[in-house]
Design a protein around this motif. Structure first.
Motif, PDB file in Angstrom:
ATOM      1  N   PHE A 220       0.857  -1.177   0.000  1.00  0.00           N
ATOM      2  CA  PHE A 220       0.000   0.000   0.000  1.00  0.00           C
ATOM      3  C   PHE A 220       0.898   1.234   0.000  1.00  0.00           C
ATOM      4  N   GLU A 221       0.895   1.959  -1.094  1.00  0.00           N
ATOM      5  CA  GLU A 221       1.685   3.181  -1.134  1.00  0.00           C
ATOM      6  C   GLU A 221       1.054   4.214  -0.197  1.00  0.00           C
ATOM      7  N   LYS A 222       1.898   4.976   0.476  1.00  0.00           N
ATOM      8  CA  LYS A 222       1.387   5.983   1.389  1.00  0.00           C
ATOM      9  C   LYS A 222       0.687   7.074   0.592  1.00  0.00           C
ATOM     10  N   PRO A 223      -0.583   7.325   0.905  1.00  0.00           N
ATOM     11  CA  PRO A 223      -1.322   8.316   0.115  1.00  0.00           C
ATOM     12  C   PRO A 223      -0.994   9.738   0.546  1.00  0.00           C
ATOM     13  N   LYS A 256      -9.073   2.388  -2.584  1.00  0.00           N
ATOM     14  CA  LYS A 256      -7.624   2.156  -2.533  1.00  0.00           C
ATOM     15  C   LYS A 256      -6.941   3.173  -1.624  1.00  0.00           C
ATOM     16  N   ALA A 257      -7.314   4.446  -1.779  1.00  0.00           N
ATOM     17  CA  ALA A 257      -6.689   5.498  -0.974  1.00  0.00           C
ATOM     18  C   ALA A 257      -7.056   5.366   0.500  1.00  0.00           C
ATOM     19  N   ASP A 259      -7.959   2.545   2.144  1.00  0.00           N
ATOM     20  CA  ASP A 259      -7.254   1.377   2.700  1.00  0.00           C
ATOM     21  C   ASP A 259      -5.792   1.701   2.974  1.00  0.00           C
ATOM     22  N   SER A 260      -5.179   2.442   2.056  1.00  0.00           N
ATOM     23  CA  SER A 260      -3.778   2.811   2.233  1.00  0.00           C
ATOM     24  C   SER A 260      -3.604   3.728   3.440  1.00  0.00           C
ATOM     25  N   VAL A 263      -3.805   1.552   6.603  1.00  0.00           N
ATOM     26  CA  VAL A 263      -2.600   0.748   6.812  1.00  0.00           C
ATOM     27  C   VAL A 263      -1.443   1.613   7.315  1.00  0.00           C
ATOM     28  N   HIS A 264      -1.318   2.835   6.768  1.00  0.00           N
ATOM     29  CA  HIS A 264      -0.225   3.724   7.172  1.00  0.00           C
ATOM     30  C   HIS A 264      -0.576   4.558   8.399  1.00  0.00           C
TER      31      HIS A 264
END
Length: 315
Positions: A220-223, A256-257, A259-260, A263-264
């Motif tokens: 997951f890329e950090k948004p 997606k954003a 969830d990311s 996670v972060h």
């Protein structure tokens, strides 16, 4: 009880008339006149005034289904449109709004304290609406649980989706947003979509993903703290997309954003959805209101975004 909310009635023994704004019991109703005062009266002491049709009373005619261009066959777009009565603003009418190309075989029932009641059953033609229920907006906390059963049907060479079953217990926040134009009704009201799946996060699977080998782990890329959901920011070919495709792309980017961000462990994230017709904003608020990781959400800073962004505070 032969009277319904929104019916126009006249008193038998007095020169008074008004609209039914409350069903008190099997014998008593509440009638509101031009002075906006509600008067309790025996149902036997009023009579229906013929010739008045409440908002949405006219039924859409169902005609033989004609062949349509399968390239523009709309498979999504089933809503509940809630509008206030033109003459009795304390009463709201619920309309089943079908913007799809399917005929919908619809049944609607209510349940309150283990008492079940079938309220409506019928066919909703493509691009048409049907009034299915009326209620007092002030009694929102007392409204029953709504259950919708919808079966799709078409004579076209199109595979019909699985039947739709939706249970909805309305809350005050569902009617706290600004009214928008309800499709097909040409009236301002609140719009609740029925044919979008609720966001469900499997916490166990999300936890397991952290312990997968490096080559299997989901990344997951950090948004960024502000996520722009305008379709022109997401797709270069947006001018060739149908409205239903655009909303799916925007919601996928939102999921997606979000969830990311979870996670972060971001404290908050802002989604820029624009004002527009309010459909995307409503969809986001509906999903956020049921999300287990969302503490609260609100309109973002109006001086920067106007009414076109939502700030989400995460747990």
């Amino acid at each position: 009880m032969k009277y319904k909310l929104g019916d126009f009635v006249r008193f038998v023994d007095e020169k008074m008339e008004g609209f039914v704004t409350r069903i008190i019991d099997d014998q008593m109703i509440g009638v509101t006149g031009d002075d906006e005062f509600e008067i309790p009266v025996l149902a036997s002491k009023v009579t229906t005034v013929h010739g008045y049709e409440p908002a949405g009373a006219k039924k859409a005619a169902i005609v033989d289904e004609k062949p349509v261009d399968l390239g523009v066959f709309e498979k999504k777009g089933i809503y509940i449109g809630v509008v206030t009565d033109v003459k009795a603003p304390s009463v709201v009418h619920f309309h089943l709004v079908n913007t799809t190309s399917f005929h919908l075989l619809a049944a609607f029932s209510t349940e309150k304290q283990q008492l079940f009641k079938g309220e409506f059953a019928g066919i909703i033609a493509p691009s048409s609406t049907e009034k299915i229920y009326s209620a007092q907006l002030a009694d929102l906390q007392l409204w029953p649980l709504f259950t919708f059963h919808i079966v799709y049907n078409t004579k076209q060479n199109i595979e019909s989706p699985l039947p739709l079953v939706v249970k909805e217990k309305f809350k005050a926040k569902d009617f706290s947003s600004t009214k928008k134009q309800v499709p097909l009704l040409n009236q301002a009201g609140w719009l609740i979509r029925l044919d979008e799946p609720d966001l469900v996060i499997d916490a166990q699977k999300l936890k397991e993903s952290f312990f997968k080998p490096a080559e299997e782990k989901v990344v997951f890329e950090k948004p960024v703290s502000e996520v722009d959901l305008h379709i022109e920011k997401l797709r270069d070919d947006h001018q060739f997309l149908q409205a239903s495709e655009m909303i799916q792309i925007q919601l996928a980017h939102f999921h997606k954003a979000l969830d990311s961000a979870i996670v972060h462990q971001l404290p908050d994230i802002t989604f820029i959805h624009g004002a527009g017709n309010g459909i995307l904003r409503h969809e986001l608020h509906k999903l956020l209101g049921k999300h287990p990781k969302v503490q609260t959400f609100m309109d973002a800073r109006k001086e920067k975004f106007g009414y076109g962004a939502t700030k989400v505070i995460l747990k």
